[in-house]
Design a protein around this motif. Sequence first.
Motif, PDB file in Angstrom:
ATOM      1  N   ARG A   6      -1.275   8.343 -12.236  1.00  0.00           N
ATOM      2  CA  ARG A   6      -2.537   7.982 -12.926  1.00  0.00           C
ATOM      3  C   ARG A   6      -3.820   7.268 -12.215  1.00  0.00           C
ATOM      4  O   ARG A   6      -4.933   7.400 -13.025  1.00  0.00           O
ATOM      5  N   HIS A  52      -0.984  14.028 -19.806  1.00  0.00           N
ATOM      6  CA  HIS A  52      -1.561  12.782 -21.120  1.00  0.00           C
ATOM      7  C   HIS A  52      -0.544  11.943 -20.829  1.00  0.00           C
ATOM      8  O   HIS A  52      -0.176  10.846 -20.887  1.00  0.00           O
ATOM      9  N   ARG A  55      -1.827   8.645 -20.948  1.00  0.00           N
ATOM     10  CA  ARG A  55      -1.137   7.829 -22.143  1.00  0.00           C
ATOM     11  C   ARG A  55       0.163   7.943 -22.228  1.00  0.00           C
ATOM     12  O   ARG A  55       0.290   7.164 -23.551  1.00  0.00           O
ATOM     13  N   ARG A  57       3.416   5.300 -22.661  1.00  0.00           N
ATOM     14  CA  ARG A  57       3.082   4.048 -22.944  1.00  0.00           C
ATOM     15  C   ARG A  57       4.460   3.418 -21.976  1.00  0.00           C
ATOM     16  O   ARG A  57       4.407   2.746 -21.493  1.00  0.00           O
TER      17      ARG A  57
END
Length: 180
Positions: A6, A52, A55, A57
Amino acid sequence: MVRRARRGEYPAWEAIVDRHLPMVNAVARSYGLAAPDREDVVQTVWLTLNQHLARLRSPERLRGWLRRVTRDMCRRQRERDARHHPVDPGALAALPRVLGQPSPPSPEDEYLRKEVRDELHRAIRRIADPGERRAALHYLRSRYPRGGDSVPGPGGDPGAAANQRRRMFRTLRRILEESR
């Protein structure tokens, strides 16, 4: 690894792909897709993960997420394949004949036909006698129709019409030979 990926660390992304690629490939192979379609699915899975990644989780559930996305992509590819059946071009060319219809002219034939018609129109414009010009236009338009063209044809005696056609052909032949 997900947290590092990330942040944009390329080695972390490579590690994720290296770890999960065999599983993604196995799921894609289990759907029996053709090799190019399977490769497209696998690439789309990695693209989707890249989009994604920020995002996600639960990074610990990445393996399950990848499996689900791969199955979804394979199903979509199968549906696309079911809608698009390859067709043999030879079968398409023979279709009008099978249906009892004449084959459509090729683009080359259409081009040559247009060239002939245009050349004849130029020659007809050079005919001095208005009656012969009208007769020639009528003949030309009945033989090489263009949308919306209609010129009244020569009426009367069929013998006179045949003589008029012969005279017109001689005149057009002479004009065309002069223009060469």
